[in-house]
Design a protein around this motif. Structure first.
Motif, PDB file in Angstrom:
ATOM      1  N   LYS A  80      -0.071   3.505  -3.041  1.00  0.00           N
ATOM      2  CA  LYS A  80      -1.244   4.314  -2.693  1.00  0.00           C
ATOM      3  C   LYS A  80      -1.342   5.593  -3.532  1.00  0.00           C
ATOM      4  O   LYS A  80      -2.438   6.125  -3.735  1.00  0.00           O
TER       5      LYS A  80
ATOM      6  N   CYS B   1      -4.032  -1.591   3.265  1.00  0.00           N
ATOM      7  CA  CYS B   1      -5.153  -1.397   2.344  1.00  0.00           C
ATOM      8  C   CYS B   1      -4.897  -1.950   0.949  1.00  0.00           C
ATOM      9  O   CYS B   1      -5.628  -1.646   0.003  1.00  0.00           O
ATOM     10  N   TYR B   2      -3.861  -2.747   0.812  1.00  0.00           N
ATOM     11  CA  TYR B   2      -3.608  -3.444  -0.454  1.00  0.00           C
ATOM     12  C   TYR B   2      -4.284  -4.807  -0.355  1.00  0.00           C
ATOM     13  O   TYR B   2      -3.970  -5.623   0.514  1.00  0.00           O
TER      14      TYR B   2
ATOM     15  N   TYR C 287      -6.088   1.955  -4.822  1.00  0.00           N
ATOM     16  CA  TYR C 287      -6.348   1.119  -3.653  1.00  0.00           C
ATOM     17  C   TYR C 287      -6.966   1.959  -2.538  1.00  0.00           C
ATOM     18  O   TYR C 287      -6.591   3.104  -2.313  1.00  0.00           O
ATOM     19  N   SER C 288      -7.932   1.341  -1.857  1.00  0.00           N
ATOM     20  CA  SER C 288      -8.579   2.013  -0.738  1.00  0.00           C
ATOM     21  C   SER C 288      -8.843   0.982   0.356  1.00  0.00           C
ATOM     22  O   SER C 288      -8.932  -0.215   0.089  1.00  0.00           O
ATOM     23  N   CYS C 289      -8.969   1.463   1.577  1.00  0.00           N
ATOM     24  CA  CYS C 289      -9.183   0.565   2.715  1.00  0.00           C
ATOM     25  C   CYS C 289     -10.629   0.077   2.705  1.00  0.00           C
ATOM     26  O   CYS C 289     -11.563   0.886   2.720  1.00  0.00           O
TER      27      CYS C 289
ATOM     28  N   TYR D 104       0.832  -1.206   0.000  1.00  0.00           N
ATOM     29  CA  TYR D 104       0.000   0.000   0.000  1.00  0.00           C
ATOM     30  C   TYR D 104       0.866   1.255   0.000  1.00  0.00           C
ATOM     31  O   TYR D 104       0.568   2.222  -0.696  1.00  0.00           O
ATOM     32  N   GLN D 105       1.943   1.239   0.762  1.00  0.00           N
ATOM     33  CA  GLN D 105       2.853   2.380   0.772  1.00  0.00           C
ATOM     34  C   GLN D 105       3.487   2.589  -0.598  1.00  0.00           C
ATOM     35  O   GLN D 105       3.719   3.714  -1.026  1.00  0.00           O
TER      36      GLN D 105
ATOM     37  N   GLN E 232      -3.414   0.745   8.106  1.00  0.00           N
ATOM     38  CA  GLN E 232      -2.873   1.180   6.816  1.00  0.00           C
ATOM     39  C   GLN E 232      -2.423  -0.039   5.996  1.00  0.00           C
ATOM     40  O   GLN E 232      -1.393  -0.014   5.321  1.00  0.00           O
TER      41      GLN E 232
END
Length: 366
Positions: free
Chosen positions: A187, A205-206, A192-194, A183-184, A203
């Motif tokens: 993003k 969210c992937y 991608y979203s949570c 996600y880092q 965090q």
């Protein structure tokens, strides 16, 4: 000089030493050969046991919608084709999580081909591609079902990551770690979203860090290895209107009138009708079909020092060892055992044994 004379010149002790030395070498070679064969057989058995163990993990029956169930013949067909015939129920459960049968790309398999989501518009093609991809992930994961499932969601790179960072073993922690890392990295793309509050807080969210448990929740009667992750937010054991008829603590015994300890809380319900539900995710650790004052009863483990106990049931719909989800029906209200009428006797225990009870009220927010 004749050989007999040469042999006669060699001392007897030397001959004995030579014979012993040659015999020892021969025995050592035999031991090494036997060890090599045993190692090979052991490796083969180990590989076979991993596959069998994986089947045990998913040996339940898929609880799916009619929209998914109608595709069962196609799942059976392609599961045989790609060597995963033992995993049909799991594949159905996975499809329930992916689409519920409501999309043409029923297994959400487009992305495994490098295509945008829902590009596949033929359900049979989606099943063919999805089953093949799952089979590939299962093989790459060495038969680890949970690792293969999460890789279906995250992509095959997750298996490589687990091999490097977690000794090739799936865990929720390693899934969260991978999701956070990816996600880092990604993003900023906005793709991608949570999808859950838990993922947002972490965090992670992937993909879906809860994918494995979500899929396995659709299997009834199967054995899910590893720890059950309770939510910690209990629901009431009876849905809807709740009428409490007795508190936890000392009270007058309804049978003999003496003062006695009431080790749970009682709730009114309709005999053989009212569903009784699990207060949280857990594993069934005890099912009793009569024989005690509790009558038909169920104990569910939520964590090492926290269990819920449901007594006097009319019927029990779960088996010992089964994993249940919060709000899942475990039986019907009854009046079995020492009971004066239909009701649920509910206890909270600190061990998987009677008389380790504590007051249920704080857990039920009553």
């Amino acid at each position: 000089m004749p050989w007999s004379l040469v042999l006669g010149l060699i001392p007897r002790k030397v001959w004995l030493w030579l014979i012993g030395f040659i015999t020892a070498i021969f025995l050592l070679q035999m031991v090494l050969y036997a060890s090599a064969i045993a190692t090979l057989i052991g490796y083969q058995k180990s590989s076979e046991s991993e596959d069998v163990q994986s089947v045990d993990v998913v040996n339940g029956t898929a609880q799916v919608s009619a929209a998914v169930e109608r595709y069962r013949p196609l799942f059976e067909k392609y599961a045989v084709k790609y060597g995963v015939a033992d995993y049909v129920e799991l594949l159905l459960a996975k499809t329930m999580q992916e689409s519920g049968g409501r999309l043409d790309d029923v297994m959400q398999a487009s992305e495994s081909l490098g295509l945008p989501p829902n590009t596949i518009d033929d359900p049979e093609r989606s099943i063919k591609v999805g089953v093949q991809y799952f089979a590939d992930m299962l093989k790459k994961a060495g038969g680890d079902v949970k690792l293969a499932l999460q890789a279906y969601n995250f992509g095959g790179g997750f298996i490589d990551y687990v091999k490097e960072h977690n000794h090739r073993e799936y865990s929720m922690d390693i899934a969260i770690e991978f999701s956070q890392m990816k996600y880092q990295e990604l993003k900023q793309t906005g793709m991608y979203s949570c999808i859950t509050p838990e993922a947002a807080a972490l965090q992670a969210c992937y993909g879906d860090i809860g994918y494995v448990e979500a899929v396995l929740s659709y299997l009834k009667g199967g054995v899910v290895e590893g720890d059950v992750r309770p939510s910690g937010d209990w629901v009431l054991p009876i849905a809807g209107a709740l009428k409490q008829t007795s508190d936890y603590g000392m009270r007058k015994d309804p049978f003999n009138g003496t003062s006695t300890m009431h080790r749970g809380m009682d709730f009114a319900c309709t005999n053989a009708v009212t569903p009784i539900q699990s207060v949280d995710n857990g594993r069934v650790v005890r099912v009793s079909n009569g024989g005690t004052g509790y009558g038909n009863s169920v104990i569910i483990k939520h964590q090492d020092d926290l269990f819920s106990h449901y007594a006097h049931l009319y019927s029990v719909d779960v088996d010992q060892g089964e994993v249940v989800q919060k709000s899942e029906e475990i039986g019907k209200c009854g009046t079995t055992g020492n009971s004066t009428g239909p009701h649920l006797h509910f206890e909270v225990l600190t061990k998987n044994q009677y008389r380790t009870d504590v007051d249920p009220a704080p857990y039920l927010d009553l």
